[in-house]
Design an enzyme around this catalytic site. Structure first.
Site, short mmCIF file in Angstrom:
data_model
loop_
_atom_site.label_atom_id
_atom_site.label_comp_id
_atom_site.label_asym_id
_atom_site.label_seq_id
_atom_site.Cartn_x
_atom_site.Cartn_y
_atom_site.Cartn_z
N PHE A 24 -27.55 3.33 21.03
CA PHE A 24 -27.05 4.16 22.13
C PHE A 24 -26.40 5.44 21.61
O PHE A 24 -26.67 6.54 22.12
CB PHE A 24 -26.06 3.34 22.95
CG PHE A 24 -25.39 4.10 24.05
CD1 PHE A 24 -25.96 4.16 25.31
CD2 PHE A 24 -24.17 4.73 23.84
CE1 PHE A 24 -25.34 4.85 26.34
CE2 PHE A 24 -23.54 5.42 24.86
CZ PHE A 24 -24.12 5.48 26.11
N ASP A 25 -25.55 5.34 20.61
CA ASP A 25 -24.86 6.50 20.04
C ASP A 25 -25.85 7.55 19.55
O ASP A 25 -25.76 8.74 19.89
CB ASP A 25 -24.00 6.09 18.85
CG ASP A 25 -22.96 5.05 19.18
OD1 ASP A 25 -23.33 4.02 19.76
OD2 ASP A 25 -21.81 5.26 18.83
N THR A 26 -26.79 7.08 18.73
CA THR A 26 -27.74 8.00 18.12
C THR A 26 -28.57 8.70 19.17
O THR A 26 -28.77 9.93 19.12
CB THR A 26 -28.66 7.24 17.15
OG1 THR A 26 -27.86 6.58 16.15
CG2 THR A 26 -29.62 8.20 16.47
#
Length: 444
Positions: free
Chosen positions: A211-213
């Site tokens: 999700f972050d990336t």
């Protein structure tokens, strides 16, 4: 997020725009909402939340909230979270019945009323002194997202060689495959403005560790500003993260996002206009808008295209005549050149009018073909058997002339500037298409 000129100045002078500074102490809503996603953390949750709460009470100058996002824990984590929420007025508890860090962040962030949203891992591996520097650029309006970086030169990191290797290898993969420029995708220490999250999060598909990336890659490709903060970070030896599975899922995510970006399947233009208040796009009397940036981009793309063209010509020349080899090499390089200039030089995103742009690029290609073919014909008339190096020299000179004409045609005909009156106002809805909320409701 509105774009304003500096107070007391004429907007037509092209002064640097500034996002609004978030108001302090207005209403009951907190300025910052820090989310802590947890799964079976009954032992560490209490001490970590109390430590974070104490730090914010003593150092943070705005109202804040700490939200515990329980990812379907099966131990006593829900009871601990409920007790913390009852004991500390700034702490609240949110329960999700499905696992996934990305799912937890999306759910809590989407429902939060705080203008700045952040998250950190429950182990608090990152030194909390970096929290205020992390969110300050978002509060001031300077940046859209902020991340902690363990790979910055001034970061101080203590962790084993295995995790160090995996982290650096992963970020190298992101740089090589997705052209990411941020330094650390997976540090559990990030923040985003709520108005940006409202538009960006619906485009993020992953619900787990990637999700972050994915969020950062899409934000960067849309032209949003990402602020990086060097952090002090100490590895948690008791971390429950499954490295192999996480790495495998991340690589699958890299492939999915890379493919979507390559085919133009992501509507990043929805984000770029409301939040991409770039001073290079402002009207300045006597200076054509974006000319310097476009010239630099066009020269870089042109140099690479010329190299590709020459390599292709040399390859085709081994089994066919000079005219056919020139036409084939120019055709392949022209298609690639138009696509690269469309995205990199003139900033056109998405698939809208992509076919039309390629068709116009082929017309420009035909003009270039006429110039280069005419040069080869003239060389053939002057010498019955010219050397290969002579052919290349003539083609380079002809391509330079064609390049100047190509830029003028691209700028004036293929990718013309919109009239100033028709440019959308940053943050304002576009009346010519459905609103983003309407698209989410109808699926169109």
């Amino acid at each position: 997020m509105r774009t304003d000129s500096s107070p007391g100045t004429d907007p037509s002078l092209g002064v640097l725009p500034a996002r609004e500074h978030l108001p302090a102490g207005v209403g009951d809503a907190p300025v910052l909402d820090v989310v802590i996603p947890v799964y079976n953390e009954e032992r560490d949750l209490g001490p970590c939340v109390r430590r974070l709460h104490q730090h914010l009470v003593g150092t943070f100058p705005y109202r804040f909230r700490i939200t515990i996002a329980d990812n379907a824990s099966t131990d006593a984590t829900p009871d601990v979270a409920a007790a913390l929420a009852a004991a500390l007025p700034e702490v609240r508890n949110a329960r999700l019945e499905q696992k996934g860090r990305g799912r937890a962040l999306r759910t809590v962030w989407s429902a939060s009323d705080a203008p700045v949203l952040a998250y950190m891992d429950v182990d608090l591996s990152t030194d909390l002194n970096a929290l205020l520097p992390l969110v300050a650029p978002l509060i001031s309006g300077h940046s859209d997202l902020a991340i902690g970086s363990r790979l910055a030169r001034s970061s101080r990191v203590v962790r084993g060689p295995k995790r160090e290797f995996i982290s650096r290898a992963y970020n190298l993969i992101l740089r090589g495959s997705l052209q990411a420029r941020f330094s650390d995708a997976q540090c559990g220490f990030k923040a985003i403005r709520r108005d940006v999250a409202r538009v960006l999060l619906p485009l993020v598909e992953d619900s787990g560790w990637f999700f972050d990336t994915e969020m950062l890659v899409l934000a960067e490709r849309a032209g949003l500003r990402i602020h990086e903060v060097p952090v002090d970070w100490v590895d948690d030896p008791d971390s429950t993260v499954h490295i192999v599975k996480t790495a495998t899922d991340d690589l699958k995510g890299v492939w999915r996002v890379g493919r979507a970006l390559a085919v133009g399947a992501l509507p990043l233009d929805r984000i770029a206009r409301p939040f991409g208040d770039d001073p290079r796009d402002r009207q300045v009397p006597g200076v054509p808008r974006g000319l310097a940036r476009q010239l630099v981009g066009f020269c870089v793309v042109g140099a690479l295209s010329t190299l590709v063209y020459l390599l292709l010509y040399s390859g085709f020349r081994t089994f066919t005549g000079s005219q056919v080899a020139n036409a084939l090499a120019l055709l392949v390089s022209a298609v690639a050149n138009t696509a690269a200039n469309r995205r990199l030089t003139f900033g056109v995103r998405g698939r809208d009018r992509a076919v039309r742009h390629q068709a116009q690029g082929l017309v420009v290609f035909a003009i270039g073909l006429a110039l280069t073919s005419g040069s080869l014909a003239a060389l053939g008339a002057a010498s019955t058997d010219p050397a290969h190096s002579t052919e290349l020299a003539v083609l380079v000179a002809a391509n330079l002339a064609a390049t100047v004409l190509r830029f003028l045609l691209f700028r004036a005909w293929v990718f013309p500037e919109q009239p100033a009156a028709s440019l959308p106002v940053p943050g304002a809805p576009d009346a010519s298409r459905p609103t983003y909320d309407h698209e989410l409701r109808t699926g169109r």
